[in-house]
Design a protein around this motif. Structure first.
Motif, PDB file in Angstrom:
ATOM      1  N   LYS A   1      13.501   9.062 -12.939  1.00  0.00           N
ATOM      2  CA  LYS A   1      14.222   8.033 -12.105  1.00  0.00           C
ATOM      3  C   LYS A   1      14.045   6.971 -10.866  1.00  0.00           C
ATOM      4  O   LYS A   1      13.800   6.540 -10.406  1.00  0.00           O
ATOM      5  CB  LYS A   1      15.221   9.389 -11.929  1.00  0.00           C
ATOM      6  N   ALA A   2      13.243   8.744 -11.014  1.00  0.00           N
ATOM      7  CA  ALA A   2      12.264   7.767  -8.981  1.00  0.00           C
ATOM      8  C   ALA A   2      11.130   7.631  -9.574  1.00  0.00           C
ATOM      9  O   ALA A   2      10.869   6.215  -8.882  1.00  0.00           O
ATOM     10  CB  ALA A   2      11.349   9.073  -8.264  1.00  0.00           C
ATOM     11  N   ILE A   3      11.048   7.063 -10.410  1.00  0.00           N
ATOM     12  CA  ILE A   3       9.570   6.234 -11.217  1.00  0.00           C
ATOM     13  C   ILE A   3      10.238   4.934 -11.267  1.00  0.00           C
ATOM     14  O   ILE A   3      10.069   3.790 -10.596  1.00  0.00           O
ATOM     15  CB  ILE A   3       8.823   6.490 -12.352  1.00  0.00           C
ATOM     16  N   ASP A   4      11.689   4.633 -12.011  1.00  0.00           N
ATOM     17  CA  ASP A   4      11.916   3.441 -12.241  1.00  0.00           C
ATOM     18  C   ASP A   4      12.809   3.401 -11.033  1.00  0.00           C
ATOM     19  O   ASP A   4      12.670   1.955 -10.592  1.00  0.00           O
ATOM     20  CB  ASP A   4      13.703   4.219 -13.202  1.00  0.00           C
ATOM     21  N   GLN A   5      12.941   3.814  -9.638  1.00  0.00           N
ATOM     22  CA  GLN A   5      13.848   3.446  -8.818  1.00  0.00           C
ATOM     23  C   GLN A   5      12.366   2.371  -7.749  1.00  0.00           C
ATOM     24  O   GLN A   5      12.929   1.351  -7.702  1.00  0.00           O
ATOM     25  CB  GLN A   5      14.241   4.563  -7.769  1.00  0.00           C
ATOM     26  N   LEU A   6      11.008   3.384  -8.228  1.00  0.00           N
ATOM     27  CA  LEU A   6       9.700   2.827  -7.368  1.00  0.00           C
ATOM     28  C   LEU A   6       9.656   1.673  -8.020  1.00  0.00           C
ATOM     29  O   LEU A   6       9.569   0.056  -7.199  1.00  0.00           O
ATOM     30  CB  LEU A   6       8.590   3.992  -7.622  1.00  0.00           C
ATOM     31  N   SER A   7       9.555   1.549  -9.255  1.00  0.00           N
ATOM     32  CA  SER A   7       9.059  -0.092  -9.951  1.00  0.00           C
ATOM     33  C   SER A   7      10.684  -0.920  -9.346  1.00  0.00           C
ATOM     34  O   SER A   7      10.225  -2.100  -9.443  1.00  0.00           O
ATOM     35  CB  SER A   7       9.444   0.546 -11.723  1.00  0.00           C
TER      36      SER A   7
ATOM     37  N   LEU B   1       3.752  10.114  -7.861  1.00  0.00           N
ATOM     38  CA  LEU B   1       4.330  10.398  -8.767  1.00  0.00           C
ATOM     39  C   LEU B   1       3.929  10.383 -10.326  1.00  0.00           C
ATOM     40  O   LEU B   1       3.792  11.125 -10.734  1.00  0.00           O
ATOM     41  CB  LEU B   1       5.342   8.911  -8.347  1.00  0.00           C
ATOM     42  N   LEU B   2       2.769   9.989 -10.077  1.00  0.00           N
ATOM     43  CA  LEU B   2       1.993   9.842 -11.478  1.00  0.00           C
ATOM     44  C   LEU B   2       1.452  11.208 -11.509  1.00  0.00           C
ATOM     45  O   LEU B   2       1.148  11.699 -12.667  1.00  0.00           O
ATOM     46  CB  LEU B   2       1.328   8.460 -11.632  1.00  0.00           C
ATOM     47  N   LYS B   3       1.275  11.571 -10.383  1.00  0.00           N
ATOM     48  CA  LYS B   3       0.284  12.623 -10.037  1.00  0.00           C
ATOM     49  C   LYS B   3       1.204  14.124 -10.730  1.00  0.00           C
ATOM     50  O   LYS B   3       0.990  15.216 -10.998  1.00  0.00           O
ATOM     51  CB  LYS B   3      -0.828  12.696  -9.114  1.00  0.00           C
ATOM     52  N   PHE B   4       2.409  14.345 -10.284  1.00  0.00           N
ATOM     53  CA  PHE B   4       3.005  14.975 -10.855  1.00  0.00           C
ATOM     54  C   PHE B   4       3.220  15.084 -11.786  1.00  0.00           C
ATOM     55  O   PHE B   4       3.693  14.302 -12.702  1.00  0.00           O
ATOM     56  CB  PHE B   4       4.311  14.359  -9.587  1.00  0.00           C
ATOM     57  N   LYS B   5       3.240  16.735 -12.368  1.00  0.00           N
ATOM     58  CA  LYS B   5       3.516  17.177 -13.257  1.00  0.00           C
ATOM     59  C   LYS B   5       4.624  18.710 -13.971  1.00  0.00           C
ATOM     60  O   LYS B   5       4.719  19.548 -12.830  1.00  0.00           O
ATOM     61  CB  LYS B   5       2.019  17.610 -14.094  1.00  0.00           C
ATOM     62  N   THR B   6       5.502  18.787 -15.058  1.00  0.00           N
ATOM     63  CA  THR B   6       6.705  19.547 -14.673  1.00  0.00           C
ATOM     64  C   THR B   6       7.004  19.531 -16.047  1.00  0.00           C
ATOM     65  O   THR B   6       6.649  18.919 -17.371  1.00  0.00           O
ATOM     66  CB  THR B   6       7.414  18.930 -13.999  1.00  0.00           C
TER      67      THR B   6
ATOM     68  N   LEU C   1       0.498  -1.006   0.252  1.00  0.00           N
ATOM     69  CA  LEU C   1      -0.178  -0.011   0.328  1.00  0.00           C
ATOM     70  C   LEU C   1       0.992   1.241   0.430  1.00  0.00           C
ATOM     71  O   LEU C   1       0.724   2.234  -0.917  1.00  0.00           O
ATOM     72  CB  LEU C   1      -1.061  -0.286   1.396  1.00  0.00           C
ATOM     73  N   ILE C   2       2.093   1.189   0.869  1.00  0.00           N
ATOM     74  CA  ILE C   2       2.618   2.376   0.939  1.00  0.00           C
ATOM     75  C   ILE C   2       3.843   2.458  -0.675  1.00  0.00           C
ATOM     76  O   ILE C   2       3.430   3.829  -1.403  1.00  0.00           O
ATOM     77  CB  ILE C   2       4.051   2.194   1.506  1.00  0.00           C
ATOM     78  N   LEU C   3       3.891   1.656  -1.037  1.00  0.00           N
ATOM     79  CA  LEU C   3       4.976   1.339  -2.614  1.00  0.00           C
ATOM     80  C   LEU C   3       3.132   2.028  -3.614  1.00  0.00           C
ATOM     81  O   LEU C   3       3.684   2.846  -4.473  1.00  0.00           O
ATOM     82  CB  LEU C   3       4.825   0.099  -3.180  1.00  0.00           C
TER      83      LEU C   3
ATOM     84  N   ILE D   1      15.378  18.993 -16.471  1.00  0.00           N
ATOM     85  CA  ILE D   1      15.743  18.439 -15.330  1.00  0.00           C
ATOM     86  C   ILE D   1      15.135  17.740 -14.466  1.00  0.00           C
ATOM     87  O   ILE D   1      15.132  16.699 -13.914  1.00  0.00           O
ATOM     88  CB  ILE D   1      16.663  19.528 -14.767  1.00  0.00           C
ATOM     89  N   ILE D   2      13.914  18.240 -13.482  1.00  0.00           N
ATOM     90  CA  ILE D   2      12.704  17.820 -13.313  1.00  0.00           C
ATOM     91  C   ILE D   2      12.379  16.915 -13.143  1.00  0.00           C
ATOM     92  O   ILE D   2      11.909  15.177 -12.481  1.00  0.00           O
ATOM     93  CB  ILE D   2      11.871  18.779 -12.502  1.00  0.00           C
ATOM     94  N   ALA D   3      12.361  16.178 -14.477  1.00  0.00           N
ATOM     95  CA  ALA D   3      11.307  15.965 -15.412  1.00  0.00           C
ATOM     96  C   ALA D   3      12.207  14.324 -15.833  1.00  0.00           C
ATOM     97  O   ALA D   3      12.061  13.784 -15.695  1.00  0.00           O
ATOM     98  CB  ALA D   3      10.851  15.868 -16.624  1.00  0.00           C
TER      99      ALA D   3
END
Length: 65
Positions: A38-44, A22-27, A13-15, A31-33
């Motif tokens: 990378k954050a999504i890759d790490q979570l995967s 992370l999916l809600k975040f838009k930019t 549930l935490i994951l 650089i931030i993208a």
């Protein structure tokens, strides 16, 4: 953890919540993208590692008769 233990749902549930945030975040900043990607890759990778740990507890050699 042995193969007879029930796997808790709290970590999953935490994951999932983290992934949803992370999916809600838009930019529009490239650089931030990149950091976001990378954050999504790490979570995967965390999901994969958790799945592998759970599956490894069920993998055992059957006893020889």
């Amino acid at each position: 953890m042995n193969s007879n233990e029930i796997v808790g749902d709290e970590a999953r549930l935490i994951l999932l919540k983290s992934y949803g945030e992370l999916l809600k975040f838009k930019t529009r900043d490239p650089i931030i993208a990149n950091v976001h990607s990378k954050a999504i890759d790490q979570l995967s990778k965390l999901f994969d590692a958790r799945r592998d740990r759970i599956l490894s507890t069920n993998a055992h050699v059957p006893p020889v008769i």
